[in-house]
Design an enzyme around this catalytic site. Sequence first.
Site, PDB file in Angstrom:
ATOM      1  N   THR A  55      -0.792  20.892  -5.521  1.00 29.41           N
ATOM      2  CA  THR A  55      -2.087  20.886  -6.135  1.00 29.41           C
ATOM      3  C   THR A  55      -2.811  19.727  -5.853  1.00 29.41           C
ATOM      4  O   THR A  55      -2.158  18.434  -5.474  1.00 29.41           O
ATOM      5  CB  THR A  55      -1.716  21.255  -7.602  1.00 29.41           C
ATOM      6  OG1 THR A  55      -1.045  19.635  -8.231  1.00 29.41           O
ATOM      7  CG2 THR A  55      -1.241  22.302  -8.155  1.00 29.41           C
ATOM      8  N   SER A  71      -9.473  21.318  26.257  1.00 25.45           N
ATOM      9  CA  SER A  71      -9.901  21.230  27.785  1.00 25.45           C
ATOM     10  C   SER A  71      -9.350  19.826  28.406  1.00 25.45           C
ATOM     11  O   SER A  71      -8.802  19.545  29.485  1.00 25.45           O
ATOM     12  CB  SER A  71     -11.299  21.114  27.900  1.00 25.45           C
ATOM     13  OG  SER A  71     -11.998  20.068  27.037  1.00 25.45           O
TER      14      SER A  71
END
Length: 438
Positions: free
Chosen positions: A145, A268
């Site tokens: 929570t 990449s």
Amino acid sequence: MIDRYTLPEMGRIWTEENKYSYWLQVESAASSVLAEDGVIPAAAAAAIANHGSFDVDRIRAIEAEVKHDVIAFTTAVAESLKAQSLEDASRWLHYGLTSNDVVDTAQALQVRQASELIQTALVAFMNVLRRRALEFKYTPTIGRTHGIHAEPTTFGLKLLNWYAEMRRNLARFDAAAEDMRVGKFSGAVGTFGHLKPEHEERICARLGLKPAPVTTQVIQRDRHAAYISVLAIIGSTLDKIAVEIRHLQRTEVREAQEFFSESQKGSSSMPHKKNPIVSEQISGLARILRSNAQAAFENIPLWHERDISHSSVERIIFPDSTILAHYLLTKSISLIDRLLVYPARMLRNLESTGGLIFSGQLLLDLAEAGMLREDAYRLVQGHAMRAWKEDLTFRDEVARDAEISALLSPEQLDKTFDMTRQLGNVNAIFARVLDVNL
């Protein structure tokens, strides 16, 4: 581009070819009913039904000149009849109708077709959630929570919660789709100035629709707003699921992650990356569904018996919202079906705070043993804050506390820190949600 997210079976529904096919279907149904009552010649209705046709490019060319899509359509259909020496039949095309008798009714048919695909995807997604919920029914994990460890739960309960929400979404969607399954043939201001209410009822029946009880020139747009809103709610539920998976896939959590194929690349520049790209895409596209709902709300107030401010909006939001809802459901089915789950990591994270997550149970056990709740809270919180700050084992610290030992035996303390005690009602929750005895 929306094409990137358009699955073929949904994309076909929103082509111009399909739209005009529905327009012609509506015109034909109206002509047939009017012919049955002798309002128009039976031969004309038969000609429209059997020989009426259109060419999309021709409709576009006519519309470029007349600036009215329905007139362009009826002109093109009339031309097709004349080309077959059925010029007399063309006189009865669109008889007694106004543009939106055709447009709104045909749109209802398109929405019905799109709804069938979405409904199928909703059920398929619920089935995947149910299956995986049962798979991880008793797999312990830490409940969080505010992003902070709270108390133990199970991964199955997370999935079950999503399943229950999707079941509510299915009920909402079915109701909204049914509310959209209406047509109208009440004329320019809804007064049946040229046809009769019984004509409308019979035309709609031929098309598998219900007549809207009362209209202006258009079917009232509260129906449309409700439908688009439900799609936005569905998208928001999928977003909620995606956000949870994104959190669980974080490097420091690593309790679950999206499937990552051997040929897939995550970055990449960083070969180690496995990014939650599907979940992030779901979260992003859900924003479009929510924004479209706002546009649908704006379409409800129109000037007097109608204006066309809603028309251009609906050309975008109905195709886009149904296409995206269908796409997101399909992606979510695959996401959950192939989701990688790591129970050992879940258990390690659950145990990582040295028992801090049982502070609430310890508080209750001390109160039950005779300590005032306020005193118990102060005592337990003191140990918890110290353990957290100094990286101590909470369980060991409370075991050495004389006040606690005076009230709880080692065996009772073991029970305090036994998570099976807190997870004892998991089966009852599953039985309540799934409505079966498990």
